[in-house]
Design a protein around this motif. Structure first.
Motif, PDB file in Angstrom:
ATOM      1  N   ARG A  17     -10.648  52.153 -17.401  1.00 14.86           N
ATOM      2  CA  ARG A  17     -11.320  51.562 -18.559  1.00 14.86           C
ATOM      3  C   ARG A  17     -12.208  50.396 -18.162  1.00 14.86           C
ATOM      4  NH1 ARG A  17      -8.400  52.345 -23.902  1.00 14.86           N
ATOM      5  NH2 ARG A  17      -9.889  51.319 -25.251  1.00 14.86           N
ATOM      6  N   SER A  18     -12.080  49.936 -16.951  1.00 20.62           N
ATOM      7  CA  SER A  18     -12.801  48.731 -16.545  1.00 20.62           C
ATOM      8  C   SER A  18     -13.688  49.023 -15.336  1.00 20.62           C
ATOM      9  CB  SER A  18     -11.809  47.621 -16.206  1.00 20.62           C
ATOM     10  OG  SER A  18     -10.928  48.075 -15.199  1.00 20.62           O
ATOM     11  N   GLY A  19     -14.510  48.051 -14.997  1.00 25.44           N
ATOM     12  CA  GLY A  19     -15.336  48.163 -13.796  1.00 25.44           C
ATOM     13  C   GLY A  19     -16.698  48.798 -14.027  1.00 25.44           C
ATOM     14  N   PHE A  20     -17.104  48.974 -15.292  1.00 24.97           N
ATOM     15  CA  PHE A  20     -18.388  49.633 -15.570  1.00 24.97           C
ATOM     16  C   PHE A  20     -19.571  48.648 -15.605  1.00 24.97           C
ATOM     17  CE2 PHE A  20     -15.179  52.481 -17.428  1.00 24.97           C
ATOM     18  CZ  PHE A  20     -15.531  53.678 -16.833  1.00 24.97           C
ATOM     19  N   GLY A  21     -19.272  47.338 -15.652  1.00 24.24           N
ATOM     20  CA  GLY A  21     -20.315  46.327 -15.806  1.00 24.24           C
ATOM     21  C   GLY A  21     -21.438  46.410 -14.773  1.00 24.24           C
ATOM     22  N   PRO A  22     -21.106  46.524 -13.480  1.00 22.47           N
ATOM     23  CA  PRO A  22     -22.167  46.590 -12.469  1.00 22.47           C
ATOM     24  C   PRO A  22     -23.100  47.793 -12.644  1.00 22.47           C
ATOM     25  CG  PRO A  22     -20.048  46.094 -11.463  1.00 22.47           C
ATOM     26  CD  PRO A  22     -19.768  46.460 -12.888  1.00 22.47           C
ATOM     27  N   ASN A  23     -22.690  48.778 -13.422  1.00 17.54           N
ATOM     28  CA  ASN A  23     -23.528  49.969 -13.632  1.00 17.54           C
ATOM     29  C   ASN A  23     -24.101  50.055 -15.046  1.00 17.54           C
ATOM     30  OD1 ASN A  23     -21.100  51.116 -11.564  1.00 17.54           O
ATOM     31  ND2 ASN A  23     -23.239  51.291 -10.931  1.00 17.54           N
ATOM     32  N   ALA A  24     -23.939  48.974 -15.825  1.00 19.54           N
ATOM     33  CA  ALA A  24     -24.568  48.950 -17.151  1.00 19.54           C
ATOM     34  C   ALA A  24     -26.089  49.043 -16.961  1.00 19.54           C
ATOM     35  CB  ALA A  24     -24.204  47.666 -17.888  1.00 19.54           C
ATOM     36  N   PHE A  25     -26.726  49.907 -17.713  1.00 20.10           N
ATOM     37  CA  PHE A  25     -28.186  50.149 -17.624  1.00 20.10           C
ATOM     38  C   PHE A  25     -28.609  50.496 -16.189  1.00 20.10           C
ATOM     39  CE2 PHE A  25     -27.651  47.031 -21.140  1.00 20.10           C
ATOM     40  CZ  PHE A  25     -28.160  47.792 -22.180  1.00 20.10           C
ATOM     41  N   ASP A  26     -27.795  51.252 -15.488  1.00 21.85           N
ATOM     42  CA  ASP A  26     -27.987  51.470 -14.055  1.00 21.85           C
ATOM     43  C   ASP A  26     -29.388  51.928 -13.689  1.00 21.85           C
ATOM     44  OD1 ASP A  26     -27.581  53.094 -11.340  1.00 21.85           O
ATOM     45  OD2 ASP A  26     -25.943  51.660 -11.545  1.00 21.85           O
ATOM     46  N   GLU A  27     -29.920  52.890 -14.464  1.00 20.13           N
ATOM     47  CA  GLU A  27     -31.213  53.469 -14.082  1.00 20.13           C
ATOM     48  C   GLU A  27     -32.375  52.519 -14.339  1.00 20.13           C
ATOM     49  OE1 GLU A  27     -31.558  57.452 -15.657  1.00 20.13           O
ATOM     50  OE2 GLU A  27     -29.764  58.087 -14.583  1.00 20.13           O
TER      51      GLU A  27
ATOM     52  N   ARG B 129     -31.823  49.073 -14.164  1.00 24.67           N
ATOM     53  CA  ARG B 129     -31.522  47.835 -13.435  1.00 24.67           C
ATOM     54  C   ARG B 129     -31.802  47.921 -11.939  1.00 24.67           C
ATOM     55  NH1 ARG B 129     -25.555  46.188 -14.486  1.00 24.67           N
ATOM     56  NH2 ARG B 129     -25.549  44.452 -13.015  1.00 24.67           N
ATOM     57  N   TYR B 130     -31.591  49.123 -11.397  1.00 22.38           N
ATOM     58  CA  TYR B 130     -31.740  49.290  -9.950  1.00 22.38           C
ATOM     59  C   TYR B 130     -32.902  50.237  -9.658  1.00 22.38           C
ATOM     60  CZ  TYR B 130     -26.951  47.470 -10.043  1.00 22.38           C
ATOM     61  OH  TYR B 130     -25.842  46.705 -10.271  1.00 22.38           O
ATOM     62  N   LEU B 131     -33.444  50.116  -8.454  1.00 22.88           N
ATOM     63  CA  LEU B 131     -34.564  50.979  -8.067  1.00 22.88           C
ATOM     64  C   LEU B 131     -34.091  52.270  -7.418  1.00 22.88           C
ATOM     65  CD1 LEU B 131     -36.922  48.211  -6.663  1.00 22.88           C
ATOM     66  CD2 LEU B 131     -37.207  49.487  -8.803  1.00 22.88           C
TER      67      LEU B 131
ATOM     68  N   MET C 195     -20.558  52.943  -4.900  1.00 21.17           N
ATOM     69  CA  MET C 195     -21.554  52.214  -4.114  1.00 21.17           C
ATOM     70  C   MET C 195     -21.292  50.716  -4.209  1.00 21.17           C
ATOM     71  SD  MET C 195     -24.988  54.277  -5.227  1.00 21.17           S
ATOM     72  CE  MET C 195     -26.184  53.562  -4.150  1.00 21.17           C
ATOM     73  N   ASP C 196     -21.732  49.992  -3.187  1.00 21.43           N
ATOM     74  CA  ASP C 196     -21.679  48.528  -3.244  1.00 21.43           C
ATOM     75  C   ASP C 196     -22.934  48.070  -4.003  1.00 21.43           C
ATOM     76  OD1 ASP C 196     -21.707  45.829  -2.935  1.00 21.43           O
ATOM     77  OD2 ASP C 196     -21.383  45.851  -0.754  1.00 21.43           O
ATOM     78  N   ASN C 197     -22.756  47.773  -5.281  1.00 21.06           N
ATOM     79  CA  ASN C 197     -23.917  47.478  -6.128  1.00 21.06           C
ATOM     80  C   ASN C 197     -24.640  46.202  -5.727  1.00 21.06           C
ATOM     81  OD1 ASN C 197     -23.756  49.719  -8.146  1.00 21.06           O
ATOM     82  ND2 ASN C 197     -21.717  48.865  -8.415  1.00 21.06           N
ATOM     83  N   SER C 198     -23.937  45.304  -5.029  1.00 18.33           N
ATOM     84  CA  SER C 198     -24.560  44.036  -4.628  1.00 18.33           C
ATOM     85  C   SER C 198     -25.626  44.271  -3.558  1.00 18.33           C
ATOM     86  CB  SER C 198     -23.510  43.065  -4.106  1.00 18.33           C
ATOM     87  OG  SER C 198     -22.946  43.556  -2.893  1.00 18.33           O
ATOM     88  N   LYS C 199     -25.585  45.442  -2.918  1.00 22.11           N
ATOM     89  CA  LYS C 199     -26.559  45.725  -1.855  1.00 22.11           C
ATOM     90  C   LYS C 199     -27.712  46.598  -2.336  1.00 22.11           C
ATOM     91  CE  LYS C 199     -23.619  44.858   2.043  1.00 22.11           C
ATOM     92  NZ  LYS C 199     -22.237  45.282   2.229  1.00 22.11           N
ATOM     93  N   ARG C 200     -27.675  46.973  -3.609  1.00 20.66           N
ATOM     94  CA  ARG C 200     -28.712  47.896  -4.103  1.00 20.66           C
ATOM     95  C   ARG C 200     -29.984  47.139  -4.500  1.00 20.66           C
ATOM     96  NH1 ARG C 200     -26.170  51.167  -8.714  1.00 20.66           N
ATOM     97  NH2 ARG C 200     -28.198  52.205  -8.610  1.00 20.66           N
TER      98      ARG C 200
END
Lengths: 467, 212
Positions: free
Chosen positions: B35-45, B47-49, B56-61
């Motif tokens: 139920r948790s841990g989705f924040g780093p992927n909010a609006f993923d497409e 937010r990230y290139l 994935m390690d989102n801090s490196k994207r």
């Protein structure tokens, strides 16, 4: 008693209690479950040491994550596999009937339920999936819920809800050849917008709806959510009753007769009042094609892509510009000059036997155009697949160059490996053309099965009513 | 569920209509059984290139610097200002999970899709409907003033702007009560077990085929 709408009747017959602010508890007859929106709900039950109130109201099936090829080898994606295995394990733990991936009865949950007779007139039906509105085609009150509500229904057999307003969408007249329930659905959304039904339960009525098969009515109710309405519904008639008869979960013998007598009352009273009314003339509906990134961005096949310069409202103009850019389209391009890369025929909207037949009739004896990289047909369930094969439809598709797949949600939402690559353009019989829906950067045009098959053959959109 | 009473929070404007739940949290992240841990992927497409996948390690994207949530002035925002029909499409509750995990506790828009609106209340997120003209005024104010904050008070059903304007909003009594007190519906509903059982008995007698 005052005249009642069908929605009033369904609501009132399931009302357990109401609070002063109108918040109500409504009793749920059928709870359909799939692998994506249930694991956290099962986990919540376990953490609270609760058990489902009525497991016999539940029916589970994996559909979103299942592969549509080489299924005997299992699911190769480990995260997807764990989610399906979690559903299997939860169904064992709690004693819930599940049609597993390789069961012939497996399929997209909204195809499977009605096919089994697990959806019946007069029921309340919920599922953790917005396209649960499909089941309203049976004169049922059916809508999608979130995972917290999935857990709530499991634990209490009830849903906390407030009554919606009622909207009547009247469609009258005979549809032209090549114009289908999908085109009616898209035309309704084009007319009222994707938020036009927000806060409403929509009843579809009129001579056009009465003439639709149950498959067509399901397609229409399926897309009520794309008009913003949680629930869509159609009154019960002989078509409904004939469809239900003899299905595995349907009543039999004396129970059947009693049920049918009740089901015949499930229609809006003559003088029933609706909060909103919309009328469409079926004779004026042409095959529809979406051009943008919202289902309301839709046109007749003989139309041209809109020009933002002609739009006064600033927010709408910006949305149109953004949609055209995402879709890689130039303003004023005729729809029939848009070339496609892929074709997807299937989904809870158009994955039923009638859809397979309609697409096959267009594809028969033809070949998929050379510029189309992939044309895939994904039947809505194992039973649809078997029926289609019995009728030889698989041969028609394969001979024409389509791929004939195993059942599941597939490229409707692209959770499995069936997806568009960035920039690829797809003629799709699914329900959502959102950005990235069929794969990041993918471009989706929503159409009927006939239109999708015709586009596969031509390599671009064509007016199927002129073929 | 976490309570919501008051919030004095930074506002970020997301200026587009019909933001759907596929955009809020793309499908590949729905494979999670948590139920948790989705924040780093909010609006993923947006937010990230690059293309995001679970694990994935989102801090490196590579970040899309143009996307409003990535702009330095909006870091730490807890109030999302949006346009019409926010949260349309899929019923995935992963959408409010992702927004909450990202840090949002309030979403203000002229209108919301029904299922999303409902899902927010189950997760300590307050969706507020304000008429389009007021939302339009807020968009102008946020964009013109760096560090723009709003004070949201659920008890008072009010939003106070820095210029002294107070916007009142509506909320159902039941939902307000649950959010103020952090109450889950299941516990509340189970206080009415007798009503449910009585209904079920009557329902079974009337339509026994539903209980086969």
């Amino acid at each position: 008693m005052d005249a009642q709408t069908l929605y009033d009747k369904l609501w009132n017959s399931h009302l357990v209690r109401t609070e002063p602010d109108g918040t109500a508890l409504i009793y749920i007859d059928r709870h359909l479950v799939h692998e994506v929106t249930s694991p956290q709900a099962f986990e919540g039950l376990k953490l609270a040491s609760r058990r489902p109130w009525r497991t016999d109201s539940m029916l589970a099936v994996p559909d979103h994550n299942v592969p549509t090829t080489k299924r005997s080898g299992g699911i190769s994606d480990p995260i997807a596999r764990l989610q399906v295995e979690t559903l299997d394990a939860n169904c064992v733990t709690f004693g819930i009937t599940e049609f597993k991936m390789n069961d012939i009865r497996q399929g997209v949950v909204h195809v499977m339920g009605p096919e089994q007779g697990a959806t019946l007139p007069g029921m309340t039906v919920v599922c953790g999936d917005s396209h649960t509105s499909t089941h309203g085609a049976f004169g049922a009150l059916a809508h999608g819920i979130g995972t917290s509500e999935v857990e709530h229904v499991m634990a209490t057999q009830c849903l906390v809800a407030k009554k919606s307003k009622a909207m009547l969408v009247q469609v009258n007249g005979t549809l032209h050849k090549g114009v289908t329930a999908k085109d009616v659905a898209l035309a309704v959304i084009g007319k009222i917008g994707t938020a036009g039904g927000t806060g409403y339960a929509i009843e579809f009525a009129g001579s056009t709806i009465r003439a639709l098969s149950m498959e067509g009515r399901m397609t229409l109710c399926n897309m009520a959510i794309e008009a913003g309405a949680r629930a869509g519904m159609v009154a019960v008639d002989e078509t409904t009753i004939a469809y239900c008869k003899g299905r595995p979960f349907a009543p039999q013998g004396a129970q059947w007769d009693k049920a049918v007598a009740y089901w015949r009352t499930l229609r809006s009273d003559e003088d029933a009042m609706f909060h909103a009314m919309v009328e469409l003339d079926a004779t004026k509906i042409k095959p529809q094609v979406t051009w943008g990134t919202s289902p309301e961005m839709v046109l007749a096949v003989d139309g041209r892509v809109p020009d933002p310069a002609n739009i006064g409202d600033a927010v709408r103009r910006a949305d149109t510009e953004r949609a055209l850019q995402y879709m890689g389209l130039t303003a004023n391009t005729p729809i029939t000059e848009i070339n496609i890369d892929k074709v997807f025929i299937g989904s809870c909207t158009n994955g039923r036997i009638e859809d397979m037949r309609a697409a096959a009739a267009v594809a028969k004896g033809k070949k998929v155009a050379p510029n189309v990289k992939l044309a895939m047909v994904v039947p809505g369930s194992g039973l649809v697949k078997a029926q289609a094969e019995q009728e030889g439809l698989d041969r028609i598709f394969i001979d024409a160059g389509f791929e004939w797949r195993d059942p599941g949600c597939s490229m409707c939402l692209a959770m499995n490996e069936d997806r568009l690559a960035p920039g690829e353009r797809c003629a799709s019989t699914s329900n959502r053309n959102f950005e990235g829906r069929q794969g990041q950067g993918g471009r989706t045009h929503l159409v009927s099965p006939e239109m999708a098959a015709a586009a596969a053959i031509a390599g671009h959109f064509v007016d199927v009513s002129k073929i | 569920m976490q309570k919501f009473k008051q919030l004095d929070g930074l506002v970020v404007p997301l200026d587009r209509a019909n933001v759907d739940t596929d955009a809020i949290i793309p499908k590949q992240f729905l494979k999670s059984i948590n139920r948790s841990g989705f924040g780093p992927n909010a609006f993923d497409e947006w937010r990230y290139l690059d293309h995001g996948e679970p694990g994935m390690d989102n801090s490196k994207r590579p970040l899309n610097k143009d996307f409003v949530l990535n702009q330095p002035r909006y870091q730490g925002a807890q109030i999302l200002l949006a346009r019409e029909n926010f949260g349309c499409g899929s019923s995935r509750e992963h959408a409010p999970w992702a927004l909450e995990d990202f840090g949002f506790r309030v979403i203000i828009a002229p209108s919301f899709a029904d299922i999303f609106f409902n899902n927010c209340f189950k997760n300590g997120v307050l969706p507020i409907k304000l008429d389009a003209a007021k939302v339009g005024a807020l968009f102008k104010a946020v964009e013109a003033n760096a560090g723009y904050k709003l004070k949201v008070d659920l008890e008072q059903q009010s939003i106070a702007a820095p210029d002294g304007t107070v916007y009142k909003f509506e909320v159902d009594a039941h939902r307000k009560h649950c959010l103020l007190n952090g109450l889950d519906d299941i516990g509340l509903t189970l206080q009415h077990v007798d009503d449910i059982k009585a209904f079920e008995t009557k329902h079974r007698a009337a339509q026994p085929w539903l209980f086969a």
